[in-house]
Enzyme design. Structure first.
Site, PDB file in Angstrom:
ATOM      1  N   GLY A  46       0.835  -1.192   0.000  1.00  0.00           N
ATOM      2  CA  GLY A  46       0.000   0.000   0.000  1.00  0.00           C
ATOM      3  C   GLY A  46       0.870   1.243   0.000  1.00  0.00           C
ATOM      4  N   GLN A  51       2.742   9.982   1.018  1.00  0.00           N
ATOM      5  CA  GLN A  51       4.049   9.321   1.167  1.00  0.00           C
ATOM      6  C   GLN A  51       4.995   9.605   0.005  1.00  0.00           C
ATOM      7  OE1 GLN A  51       2.142   5.340   2.184  1.00  0.00           O
ATOM      8  NE2 GLN A  51       4.054   5.243   3.332  1.00  0.00           N
ATOM      9  N   CYS A  93       5.424  -0.072   7.105  1.00  0.00           N
ATOM     10  CA  CYS A  93       5.056   1.145   6.392  1.00  0.00           C
ATOM     11  C   CYS A  93       6.252   1.574   5.563  1.00  0.00           C
ATOM     12  CB  CYS A  93       4.689   2.238   7.395  1.00  0.00           C
ATOM     13  SG  CYS A  93       4.294   3.823   6.617  1.00  0.00           S
ATOM     14  N   LEU A  94       6.033   1.914   4.302  1.00  0.00           N
ATOM     15  CA  LEU A  94       7.154   2.292   3.434  1.00  0.00           C
ATOM     16  C   LEU A  94       7.842   3.568   3.907  1.00  0.00           C
ATOM     17  CD1 LEU A  94       5.751   1.382  -0.104  1.00  0.00           C
ATOM     18  CD2 LEU A  94       7.434   0.131   1.263  1.00  0.00           C
ATOM     19  N   HIS A 135      -4.784   1.556   7.395  1.00  0.00           N
ATOM     20  CA  HIS A 135      -3.456   2.178   7.472  1.00  0.00           C
ATOM     21  C   HIS A 135      -3.335   3.305   6.436  1.00  0.00           C
ATOM     22  CE1 HIS A 135       1.130   1.744   7.857  1.00  0.00           C
ATOM     23  NE2 HIS A 135       0.995   2.501   6.795  1.00  0.00           N
ATOM     24  N   GLU A 136      -3.765   3.024   5.204  1.00  0.00           N
ATOM     25  CA  GLU A 136      -3.611   4.018   4.123  1.00  0.00           C
ATOM     26  C   GLU A 136      -4.593   5.175   4.277  1.00  0.00           C
ATOM     27  OE1 GLU A 136      -0.987   3.834   2.482  1.00  0.00           O
ATOM     28  OE2 GLU A 136      -0.480   1.756   2.916  1.00  0.00           O
ATOM     29  N   HIS A 139      -3.130   7.582   6.591  1.00  0.00           N
ATOM     30  CA  HIS A 139      -2.141   8.464   5.948  1.00  0.00           C
ATOM     31  C   HIS A 139      -2.837   9.688   5.348  1.00  0.00           C
ATOM     32  CE1 HIS A 139       1.776   6.641   6.221  1.00  0.00           C
ATOM     33  NE2 HIS A 139       1.394   5.489   5.705  1.00  0.00           N
TER      34      HIS A 139
END
Ligand SMILES: [Zn+2]
Length: 172
Positions: A46, A51, A93-94, A135-136, A139
């Site tokens: 994701g 991000q 998480c990236l 999660h996304e 963000h």
């Protein structure tokens, strides 16, 4: 298509709630394609626009990691409309490369969003799909997974990152 630079914590852009998408044009399609390429290349399941430094409410997701085309989805202006149950599990998480930590999430989530053409749809997912959508969507609201941890776990993760920063092993 081109790879985008992924913003890492503690870049303050990750704390800013993103703006709704109002134009479903070619620029948006280009951004989404580049986000998919960046996510697959990372690799991750994701990636939200914030991000990659774009303050727009959207994310791309593929919980199959590119194996199942049906799981490739973009959710624009996502809104959680239903949640149910609880799940425990490690989350990554990236924007926190190499950090995996336990985060409690809902077991099931229903998220309403627009597709790339501006058409509204709902995705009803459980387990990893629910975890990823929540999660996304966080963000898009300026929330990172660190904010979802208990204060003790948050301190452990922050300390680990500080160590990596000192060692020059944390990307900025
Ligand atoms: Zn993330």
């Amino acid at each position: 298509m081109s790879l985008l630079k992924i913003v890492t914590w503690p870049n303050p852009i990750l704390d800013i709630p993103a703006d709704p998408v109002t134009k479903f044009d070619d620029d948006l399609k280009k951004l989404v394609n580049n986000m998919f390429e960046t996510m697959y290349s990372a690799p991750g399941v994701g990636l939200a626009a914030v991000q990659v430094g774009v303050l727009k409410r959207l994310f791309v997701m593929d919980c199959s990691g590119g194996k199942d085309p049906a799981q490739r989805v973009v959710m624009i202006n996502p809104e959680v409309v239903g949640i149910e149950g609880k799940q425990d599990g490690d989350e990554g998480c990236l924007s926190f490369p190499g950090i995996y930590f336990n985060v409690e999430r809902n077991l099931r989530a229903i998220v309403r969003a627009h597709d790339i053409n501006g058409k509204e749809f709902e995705l009803d997912g459980t387990e990893l799909t629910a975890r990823c959508m929540l999660h996304e969507t966080d963000h898009c609201d300026g929330i990172v997974f660190l904010d979802k941890m208990t204060p003790l776990k948050r301190e452990i993760v922050k300390r680990r990152i500080k160590k990596l920063q000192k060692a020059g092993e944390w990307p900025s």
